[in-house]
Write a protein that holds these residues in place. Structure first.
Motif, PDB file in Angstrom:
ATOM      1  N   GLU A 245       0.904  -1.238   0.089  1.00  0.00           N
ATOM      2  CA  GLU A 245      -0.096  -0.082   0.052  1.00  0.00           C
ATOM      3  C   GLU A 245       0.857   1.270  -0.105  1.00  0.00           C
ATOM      4  O   GLU A 245       2.058   1.005   0.313  1.00  0.00           O
ATOM      5  CB  GLU A 245      -0.889  -0.033   1.265  1.00  0.00           C
ATOM      6  CG  GLU A 245      -1.861  -1.292   1.160  1.00  0.00           C
ATOM      7  CD  GLU A 245      -2.833  -1.350   2.293  1.00  0.00           C
ATOM      8  OE1 GLU A 245      -2.858  -0.343   3.103  1.00  0.00           O
ATOM      9  OE2 GLU A 245      -3.650  -2.257   2.471  1.00  0.00           O
ATOM     10  N   ARG A 246       0.285   2.491  -0.281  1.00  0.00           N
ATOM     11  CA  ARG A 246       1.279   3.686  -0.525  1.00  0.00           C
ATOM     12  C   ARG A 246       1.878   3.912   0.834  1.00  0.00           C
ATOM     13  O   ARG A 246       2.970   4.238   0.692  1.00  0.00           O
ATOM     14  CB  ARG A 246       0.317   4.635  -0.908  1.00  0.00           C
ATOM     15  CG  ARG A 246      -0.250   4.682  -2.391  1.00  0.00           C
ATOM     16  CD  ARG A 246      -1.017   6.093  -2.674  1.00  0.00           C
ATOM     17  NE  ARG A 246      -1.631   5.934  -4.141  1.00  0.00           N
ATOM     18  CZ  ARG A 246      -0.743   6.376  -5.166  1.00  0.00           C
ATOM     19  NH1 ARG A 246       0.409   6.600  -5.191  1.00  0.00           N
ATOM     20  NH2 ARG A 246      -1.418   6.198  -6.191  1.00  0.00           N
ATOM     21  N   GLY A 247       1.338   3.837   1.798  1.00  0.00           N
ATOM     22  CA  GLY A 247       1.945   4.212   3.115  1.00  0.00           C
ATOM     23  C   GLY A 247       2.028   3.385   4.417  1.00  0.00           C
ATOM     24  O   GLY A 247       2.608   3.322   5.357  1.00  0.00           O
ATOM     25  N   GLY A 248       1.431   2.185   4.051  1.00  0.00           N
ATOM     26  CA  GLY A 248       1.315   1.099   5.168  1.00  0.00           C
ATOM     27  C   GLY A 248       1.966  -0.261   5.275  1.00  0.00           C
ATOM     28  O   GLY A 248       1.860  -1.029   6.075  1.00  0.00           O
ATOM     29  N   THR A 249       2.782  -0.745   4.179  1.00  0.00           N
ATOM     30  CA  THR A 249       3.129  -2.119   3.918  1.00  0.00           C
ATOM     31  C   THR A 249       4.444  -2.497   4.872  1.00  0.00           C
ATOM     32  O   THR A 249       4.330  -3.334   5.651  1.00  0.00           O
ATOM     33  CB  THR A 249       3.595  -2.424   2.674  1.00  0.00           C
ATOM     34  OG1 THR A 249       2.577  -1.928   1.801  1.00  0.00           O
ATOM     35  CG2 THR A 249       3.896  -3.828   2.471  1.00  0.00           C
ATOM     36  N   ALA A 250       5.511  -1.478   4.782  1.00  0.00           N
ATOM     37  CA  ALA A 250       6.387  -1.785   6.068  1.00  0.00           C
ATOM     38  C   ALA A 250       6.209  -2.052   7.232  1.00  0.00           C
ATOM     39  O   ALA A 250       6.776  -2.660   8.100  1.00  0.00           O
ATOM     40  CB  ALA A 250       7.506  -0.791   5.686  1.00  0.00           C
TER      41      ALA A 250
ATOM     42  N   PRO B 124      17.165  -3.477  -3.827  1.00  0.00           N
ATOM     43  CA  PRO B 124      17.067  -3.303  -2.448  1.00  0.00           C
ATOM     44  C   PRO B 124      15.629  -2.691  -2.036  1.00  0.00           C
ATOM     45  O   PRO B 124      15.261  -2.542  -0.928  1.00  0.00           O
ATOM     46  CB  PRO B 124      18.305  -2.421  -2.465  1.00  0.00           C
ATOM     47  CG  PRO B 124      19.168  -2.586  -3.399  1.00  0.00           C
ATOM     48  CD  PRO B 124      18.201  -3.001  -4.511  1.00  0.00           C
ATOM     49  N   LEU B 125      14.908  -2.590  -3.050  1.00  0.00           N
ATOM     50  CA  LEU B 125      13.660  -1.975  -2.894  1.00  0.00           C
ATOM     51  C   LEU B 125      12.368  -2.748  -2.884  1.00  0.00           C
ATOM     52  O   LEU B 125      11.277  -2.445  -2.232  1.00  0.00           O
ATOM     53  CB  LEU B 125      13.390  -0.669  -3.816  1.00  0.00           C
ATOM     54  CG  LEU B 125      14.706   0.205  -3.851  1.00  0.00           C
ATOM     55  CD1 LEU B 125      14.318   1.312  -5.213  1.00  0.00           C
ATOM     56  CD2 LEU B 125      14.825   1.022  -2.647  1.00  0.00           C
ATOM     57  N   TYR B 126      12.442  -3.560  -3.537  1.00  0.00           N
ATOM     58  CA  TYR B 126      11.262  -4.513  -3.846  1.00  0.00           C
ATOM     59  C   TYR B 126      11.371  -5.936  -3.029  1.00  0.00           C
ATOM     60  O   TYR B 126      12.507  -6.110  -2.215  1.00  0.00           O
ATOM     61  CB  TYR B 126      11.247  -4.807  -5.313  1.00  0.00           C
ATOM     62  CG  TYR B 126      11.849  -6.125  -5.954  1.00  0.00           C
ATOM     63  CD1 TYR B 126      12.855  -6.593  -5.332  1.00  0.00           C
ATOM     64  CD2 TYR B 126      11.163  -6.878  -6.908  1.00  0.00           C
ATOM     65  CE1 TYR B 126      13.504  -7.922  -5.763  1.00  0.00           C
ATOM     66  CE2 TYR B 126      11.909  -8.028  -7.534  1.00  0.00           C
ATOM     67  CZ  TYR B 126      13.015  -8.447  -6.868  1.00  0.00           C
ATOM     68  OH  TYR B 126      13.549  -9.746  -7.487  1.00  0.00           O
ATOM     69  N   ASP B 127      10.449  -6.708  -3.206  1.00  0.00           N
ATOM     70  CA  ASP B 127      10.364  -7.807  -2.271  1.00  0.00           C
ATOM     71  C   ASP B 127      10.495  -7.569  -0.808  1.00  0.00           C
ATOM     72  O   ASP B 127      11.540  -8.211  -0.085  1.00  0.00           O
ATOM     73  CB  ASP B 127      11.180  -8.949  -2.684  1.00  0.00           C
ATOM     74  CG  ASP B 127      11.029 -10.306  -2.405  1.00  0.00           C
ATOM     75  OD1 ASP B 127       9.883 -10.813  -2.580  1.00  0.00           O
ATOM     76  OD2 ASP B 127      11.776 -10.777  -1.477  1.00  0.00           O
ATOM     77  N   ALA B 128       9.730  -6.775  -0.094  1.00  0.00           N
ATOM     78  CA  ALA B 128       9.974  -6.528   1.199  1.00  0.00           C
ATOM     79  C   ALA B 128      11.102  -5.626   1.692  1.00  0.00           C
ATOM     80  O   ALA B 128      11.929  -6.313   2.231  1.00  0.00           O
ATOM     81  CB  ALA B 128       9.728  -7.949   2.154  1.00  0.00           C
ATOM     82  N   GLY B 129      11.236  -4.512   0.988  1.00  0.00           N
ATOM     83  CA  GLY B 129      12.285  -4.019   0.931  1.00  0.00           C
ATOM     84  C   GLY B 129      13.307  -4.029   2.124  1.00  0.00           C
ATOM     85  O   GLY B 129      12.951  -4.304   3.202  1.00  0.00           O
TER      86      GLY B 129
ATOM     87  N   ALA C 298       5.422 -15.776   2.934  1.00  0.00           N
ATOM     88  CA  ALA C 298       5.475 -15.435   1.487  1.00  0.00           C
ATOM     89  C   ALA C 298       6.784 -14.936   1.265  1.00  0.00           C
ATOM     90  O   ALA C 298       7.517 -15.099   0.146  1.00  0.00           O
ATOM     91  CB  ALA C 298       4.394 -14.575   1.046  1.00  0.00           C
ATOM     92  N   PHE C 299       7.237 -13.742   1.842  1.00  0.00           N
ATOM     93  CA  PHE C 299       8.470 -13.129   1.556  1.00  0.00           C
ATOM     94  C   PHE C 299       9.678 -13.763   2.085  1.00  0.00           C
ATOM     95  O   PHE C 299      10.854 -13.291   1.594  1.00  0.00           O
ATOM     96  CB  PHE C 299       8.455 -11.791   2.299  1.00  0.00           C
ATOM     97  CG  PHE C 299       7.603 -10.612   1.611  1.00  0.00           C
ATOM     98  CD1 PHE C 299       7.736 -10.550   0.224  1.00  0.00           C
ATOM     99  CD2 PHE C 299       6.435  -9.855   2.008  1.00  0.00           C
ATOM    100  CE1 PHE C 299       7.004  -9.584  -0.650  1.00  0.00           C
ATOM    101  CE2 PHE C 299       5.740  -8.957   1.295  1.00  0.00           C
ATOM    102  CZ  PHE C 299       6.018  -8.676  -0.121  1.00  0.00           C
TER     103      PHE C 299
END
Length: 445
Positions: free
Chosen positions: A137-142, A384-389, A260-261
């Motif tokens: 999501e734009r601001g909430g995934t991490a 470094p940015l994708y797949d659960a950064g 999953a990650f």
């Protein structure tokens, strides 16, 4: 010692079969698609290559044999991933996201759900089945495991008991494959949703399957600088209704995300190794033939020779860490959260630097698009940015495992099992450990 780095006869055959596919089928398709200005057109241009990969079993190889899949091990998958990504990492992402989407159904779904969605994926008559992994999501995934209900995942799933449905409202940003080949949706979109508005991320999240063609969805394609051959979208949900039986892992969506990650981490690491290897192969050939205006190829110069040896060593180290992490996941039923995360962080960061060093050997000509080095660079900066950064989710996952009282530094060297639990979540979401910040009390209206 039981340690053995020798590939089996079957794994060697897999390696060279995938390499042949990558060079003969994937390369020309990816070169055309990467040059397209329209992001969706670039993705669609890869469909014939995907269909051929499906026929080879690559697109479903990670799924269990009892449901029609290939039953490939994680080690098998990292071998294949490196070969694909030495040519094009975006295409490999399309295939691997099928795994991110469908494997949670295998791990957490009911037998009925597996029969419905997994067999549909492995028995697709058109050989173009896409699974979408809909988490970001734009601001909430991490901070998906944040203790406050207003943080983290904000795609809400309201339970309409009268109609035996869940109603989804909200937005996802960056889900891969989710728009499908025609922007009418992937065949199987697995979405992480908030099913409880009063609790935090370790209790309130669930997974739900949204089938292709479900009303109320809108897809907007994201135009990326790298991995242009795969599709990422902004996905908007407006009163999207799905049957109750599409929900699984109720209250355990956080564990779905983490597992999953964890599965994808060695694959993303192998992808980084593959891109670095592609750049290295080009740089090595360049160094053996290019004189730079001198009397002999530049590999004869000490600076170039030394740098090439460092590049080769770092690629070898990264590859073997991928094999180790994948082997550990195979041995312990996917419970290698910390090691897999370390693998992804290490390889993604290191291989980005390897690609830059390869460009230094080629010199200013690396900036010329006709040589292809700039594509390796554009792809390397993605890892470094994708797949659960790396800066957010992956490092936090390792942190949570290492903070557990039972963790020891010998754990992975000794190949001992170590299950991931909810007590290992929440590290870093409030600037410290979960014990440092007890969740506040909430009042609903």
């Amino acid at each position: 010692m039981s340690i053995d780095f020798e590939l089996t006869r079957r794994q060697r055959a897999l390696k060279y079969d995938v390499r042949e596919f990558a060079r003969e089928v994937l390369r020309p398709a990816a070169e055309r698609a990467d040059a397209m200005s329209d992001a969706q057109a670039a993705f669609v241009a890869m469909k014939p290559a995907f269909e051929q990969a499906y026929m080879m079993g690559l697109a479903t190889s990670f799924l269990p044999r009892e449901y029609g899949g290939g039953g490939a091990s994680n080690v098998d998958m990292v071998i294949a991933t490196e070969e694909l990504c030495a040519v094009d990492a975006g295409f490999a992402t399309i295939i691997l996201v099928n795994g991110l989407a469908l494997l949670p159904v295998v791990w957490f779904g009911t037998e009925r759900q597996r029969e419905r969605w997994i067999t549909a994926a492995t028995g697709c008559p058109t050989m173009d089945h896409l699974g979408g992994w809909v988490v970001s999501e734009r601001g909430g995934t991490a901070n998906f495991d944040h203790p406050h209900p207003s943080a983290g995942i904000q795609l809400f799933a309201h339970h309409d008991k009268a109609n035996s449905e869940y109603v989804l409202n909200g937005e996802k940003h960056w889900p891969c494959n989710a728009g499908g080949w025609d922007l009418r949706g992937a065949d199987t979109n697995v979405c992480i949703v908030r099913t409880d508005r009063t609790r935090g991320g370790t209790q309130a999240l669930s997974a739900v399957v949204v089938d292709r063609g479900t009303p109320g969805l809108e897809y907007e394609v994201i135009d990326k600088i790298g991995l242009r051959t795969c599709q990422n979208v902004t996905m908007r949900f407006d009163d999207v209704r799905v049957p109750e039986e599409n929900l699984f892992a109720e209250g355990n969506g956080d564990l779905v995300v983490n597992r999953a990650f964890t599965w994808s981490a060695p694959m993303a690491s192998a992808a980084a190794v593959g891109v670095a290897r592609g750049a290295y192969e080009f740089a090595l050939k360049w160094a053996k033939t290019y004189t730079g205006g001198g009397s002999s190829p530049i590999i004869a110069h000490q600076a170039v020779g030394h740098l090439l040896t460092e590049i080769a060593a770092r690629i070898e180290a990264g590859r073997y860490m991928c094999w180790k992490a994948a082997h550990y996941l195979d041995r312990h039923d996917g419970q290698g959260h910390a090691l897999a995360a370390m693998n992804k962080v290490y390889c993604a960061d290191l291989m980005k630097d390897v690609v830059v060093d390869c460009m230094r050997i080629v010199g200013v000509n690396a900036l010329d698009r006709k040589f292809g080095m700039e594509k390796f660079y554009r792809e390397a900066i993605v890892f470094p940015l994708y797949d659960a950064g790396n800066l957010g989710m992956q490092r936090r996952k390792s942190w949570g495992v290492m903070a557990d009282p039972a963790f020891t530094p010998d754990l992975f060297a000794d190949d001992d099992p170590f299950a991931f639990t909810k007590s290992m979540e929440g590290y870093g979401v409030l600037g410290g450990s979960p014990a440092d910040a007890a969740p506040p009390r909430f009042r609903t209206t």
